[in-house]
Write a protein that holds these residues in place. Sequence first.
Motif, mmCIF file in Angstrom:
data_model
loop_
_atom_site.group_PDB
_atom_site.id
_atom_site.type_symbol
_atom_site.label_atom_id
_atom_site.label_comp_id
_atom_site.label_asym_id
_atom_site.label_seq_id
_atom_site.Cartn_x
_atom_site.Cartn_y
_atom_site.Cartn_z
ATOM 1 N N GLN A 43 72.585 38.528 23.051
ATOM 2 C CA GLN A 43 73.867 37.683 23.740
ATOM 3 C C GLN A 43 75.026 38.614 23.989
ATOM 4 O OE1 GLN A 43 74.641 34.877 20.665
ATOM 5 N NE2 GLN A 43 72.477 34.212 20.549
ATOM 6 N N ARG A 44 76.067 38.023 24.606
ATOM 7 C CA ARG A 44 77.079 38.786 25.085
ATOM 8 C C ARG A 44 77.880 39.706 23.994
ATOM 9 N NH1 ARG A 44 81.532 35.501 28.683
ATOM 10 N NH2 ARG A 44 79.342 35.470 29.966
ATOM 11 N N ASP A 45 77.911 39.018 22.781
ATOM 12 C CA ASP A 45 78.678 39.846 21.596
ATOM 13 C C ASP A 45 77.772 40.898 21.047
ATOM 14 O OD1 ASP A 45 80.984 38.457 22.389
ATOM 15 O OD2 ASP A 45 80.764 37.142 21.212
ATOM 16 N N ASP A 46 76.286 40.594 21.285
ATOM 17 C CA ASP A 46 75.614 41.797 20.650
ATOM 18 C C ASP A 46 75.758 43.261 21.075
ATOM 19 O OD1 ASP A 46 74.413 39.545 19.514
ATOM 20 O OD2 ASP A 46 72.716 39.304 20.790
ATOM 21 N N GLU A 47 75.707 44.082 20.272
ATOM 22 C CA GLU A 47 75.726 45.470 20.378
ATOM 23 C C GLU A 47 75.022 46.373 19.544
ATOM 24 O OE1 GLU A 47 79.935 46.845 20.255
ATOM 25 O OE2 GLU A 47 80.000 46.128 18.007
ATOM 26 N N LEU A 48 74.744 47.502 20.042
ATOM 27 C CA LEU A 48 74.020 48.649 19.291
ATOM 28 C C LEU A 48 75.028 49.934 19.223
ATOM 29 C CD1 LEU A 48 71.291 49.425 17.895
ATOM 30 C CD2 LEU A 48 70.774 50.469 20.034
ATOM 31 N N VAL A 49 75.463 50.430 17.961
ATOM 32 C CA VAL A 49 76.184 51.605 17.798
ATOM 33 C C VAL A 49 75.489 52.493 17.166
ATOM 34 C CG1 VAL A 49 78.376 52.146 16.950
ATOM 35 C CG2 VAL A 49 78.207 50.003 18.123
ATOM 36 N N ILE A 50 75.583 53.648 17.498
ATOM 37 C CA ILE A 50 75.163 54.952 16.957
ATOM 38 C C ILE A 50 76.304 55.688 16.415
ATOM 39 C CG2 ILE A 50 73.498 57.058 17.048
ATOM 40 C CD1 ILE A 50 72.135 55.704 19.155
ATOM 41 N N VAL A 92 72.229 60.302 10.973
ATOM 42 C CA VAL A 92 72.311 59.064 12.106
ATOM 43 C C VAL A 92 72.247 57.927 11.639
ATOM 44 C CG1 VAL A 92 71.607 58.677 14.182
ATOM 45 C CG2 VAL A 92 71.421 60.912 13.778
ATOM 46 N N ILE A 93 73.343 57.073 11.843
ATOM 47 C CA ILE A 93 73.143 55.452 11.329
ATOM 48 C C ILE A 93 73.117 54.824 12.710
ATOM 49 C CG2 ILE A 93 74.336 53.629 10.068
ATOM 50 C CD1 ILE A 93 73.310 56.246 8.392
ATOM 51 N N VAL A 94 72.231 53.906 12.863
ATOM 52 C CA VAL A 94 72.371 52.788 13.885
ATOM 53 C C VAL A 94 72.505 51.655 13.223
ATOM 54 C CG1 VAL A 94 70.686 51.790 15.363
ATOM 55 C CG2 VAL A 94 70.294 54.212 14.959
ATOM 56 N N GLU A 95 73.670 50.960 14.003
ATOM 57 C CA GLU A 95 74.436 49.385 13.693
ATOM 58 C C GLU A 95 74.009 48.820 14.594
ATOM 59 O OE1 GLU A 95 78.986 48.230 13.629
ATOM 60 O OE2 GLU A 95 78.544 49.624 12.454
ATOM 61 N N ASN A 96 73.484 47.603 14.313
ATOM 62 C CA ASN A 96 72.920 46.659 15.357
ATOM 63 C C ASN A 96 73.575 45.412 15.052
ATOM 64 O OD1 ASN A 96 71.367 45.308 17.225
ATOM 65 N ND2 ASN A 96 69.951 44.682 15.872
ATOM 66 N N THR A 97 74.213 44.940 15.955
ATOM 67 C CA THR A 97 75.031 43.523 15.729
ATOM 68 C C THR A 97 74.197 42.495 16.541
ATOM 69 O OG1 THR A 97 77.058 44.412 15.190
ATOM 70 C CG2 THR A 97 76.945 42.209 16.059
ATOM 71 N N GLU A 98 73.559 41.424 16.060
ATOM 72 C CA GLU A 98 72.962 40.424 16.810
ATOM 73 C C GLU A 98 73.030 39.171 16.420
ATOM 74 O OE1 GLU A 98 68.390 39.763 18.757
ATOM 75 O OE2 GLU A 98 68.902 41.728 17.396
ATOM 76 N N GLY A 99 73.497 38.195 17.258
ATOM 77 C CA GLY A 99 73.654 36.714 16.603
ATOM 78 C C GLY A 99 74.711 36.840 15.445
ATOM 79 N N GLY A 100 75.641 37.612 15.456
ATOM 80 C CA GLY A 100 76.835 37.807 14.489
ATOM 81 C C GLY A 100 76.314 38.607 13.235
ATOM 82 N N VAL A 101 75.103 38.969 13.002
ATOM 83 C CA VAL A 101 74.365 39.478 11.952
ATOM 84 C C VAL A 101 74.512 41.092 12.217
ATOM 85 C CG1 VAL A 101 72.733 39.742 10.187
ATOM 86 C CG2 VAL A 101 73.075 37.620 11.177
ATOM 87 N N ILE A 102 75.127 41.729 11.147
ATOM 88 C CA ILE A 102 75.090 43.355 11.242
ATOM 89 C C ILE A 102 74.324 43.644 10.481
ATOM 90 C CG2 ILE A 102 76.663 45.274 11.320
ATOM 91 C CD1 ILE A 102 79.085 43.516 11.706
ATOM 92 N N SER A 103 73.196 44.803 11.107
ATOM 93 C CA SER A 103 72.279 45.471 10.119
ATOM 94 C C SER A 103 72.429 46.795 10.357
ATOM 95 C CB SER A 103 70.853 45.184 10.318
ATOM 96 O OG SER A 103 70.654 45.277 11.746
ATOM 97 N N CYS A 104 72.353 47.855 9.401
ATOM 98 C CA CYS A 104 72.331 49.442 9.541
ATOM 99 C C CYS A 104 71.056 50.023 9.275
ATOM 100 C CB CYS A 104 73.558 49.721 8.688
ATOM 101 S SG CYS A 104 75.156 49.251 9.268
ATOM 102 N N LYS A 105 70.702 51.002 9.801
ATOM 103 C CA LYS A 105 69.447 51.700 9.488
ATOM 104 C C LYS A 105 69.765 53.246 9.800
ATOM 105 C CE LYS A 105 64.695 52.012 11.017
ATOM 106 N NZ LYS A 105 63.672 51.396 12.148
ATOM 107 N N LYS A 106 69.267 54.013 8.831
ATOM 108 C CA LYS A 106 69.458 55.331 8.823
ATOM 109 C C LYS A 106 67.994 55.918 9.482
ATOM 110 C CE LYS A 106 70.164 59.759 6.124
ATOM 111 N NZ LYS A 106 70.226 60.173 4.760
ATOM 112 N N ILE A 107 68.540 56.948 10.733
ATOM 113 C CA ILE A 107 67.329 57.514 11.215
ATOM 114 C C ILE A 107 67.558 58.999 11.127
ATOM 115 C CG2 ILE A 107 66.873 55.500 12.688
ATOM 116 C CD1 ILE A 107 68.121 56.918 14.981
ATOM 117 N N SER A 108 66.548 59.701 11.454
ATOM 118 C CA SER A 108 66.571 61.118 11.507
ATOM 119 C C SER A 108 67.088 61.573 12.873
ATOM 120 C CB SER A 108 65.266 61.966 11.424
ATOM 121 O OG SER A 108 64.276 61.592 12.578
ATOM 122 N N PRO A 109 67.621 62.649 13.103
ATOM 123 C CA PRO A 109 68.148 63.241 14.444
ATOM 124 C C PRO A 109 67.065 63.111 15.368
ATOM 125 C CG PRO A 109 69.286 64.459 12.778
ATOM 126 C CD PRO A 109 68.192 63.661 12.055
#
Length: 218
Positions: free
Chosen positions: A2-9, A17-34
């Motif tokens: 949606q318009r307010d959804d975003e993906l921030v690294i 490296v932390i991937v922050e994903n906002t989707e449908g007003g819900v924020i989730s974070c995930k750690k990934i390797s370089p």
Amino acid sequence: MQRDDELVIHIKQNHDVIVENTEGGVISCKKISPDTLLDGVRQSLCNSGISSGVLPAGSFSYEAGGSYQKVFIEFQQQYCEIVYEKTEYKHFPLPRQLFGFRISADGRIESVLLGVAEPGRLTPRTKMYTYPFSNVSGFGLCCGANRLPHIKSLHQLTGVMYYIMSMPNNNDHYRFSNTKLELELRHLFETLKDKTPDFYYSDVLKENGKTVFDFINS
């Protein structure tokens, strides 16, 4: 998304490296390797090659940019019909001529280079000579009032070279010092009309200190 959804690294100072994903007003974070991040970037890049299509016979260099293409072609005819003012010279001998074309994305020919090269195998170090006739300054061709056609495919440049060769010569950009003979242009045409292409290299052409490498990069 949606318009307010975003993906921030987020890249931390300790290289986490932390991937922050906002989707449908819900924020989730995930750690990934370089390495995982780099693999994702590589896979997202466009790896498709650039296709020139069919190139004209005699093509020896090709370059493509975002909004243009450059094609360099050897004109493979040793004799051609030449016009000086209103005089036609049929089966007129030619030295080894090289053309360079810059073409826009919509098929417009933006500029033309024209030069004379020494015989033999064509390499970046092949010597170039001062163009012996008119309408050329350095390597740049002046078409005057003649309009060059738009093209849809690069193989059409073969016809464009013949069209350029058929354009009338005049005295624009001509200098007596362009050749060893140092003749007025009409006298030069009259002198050359019954000669062979070899005569240029023994009695006419002057080296200009340039090479095919310089021609391609001019």
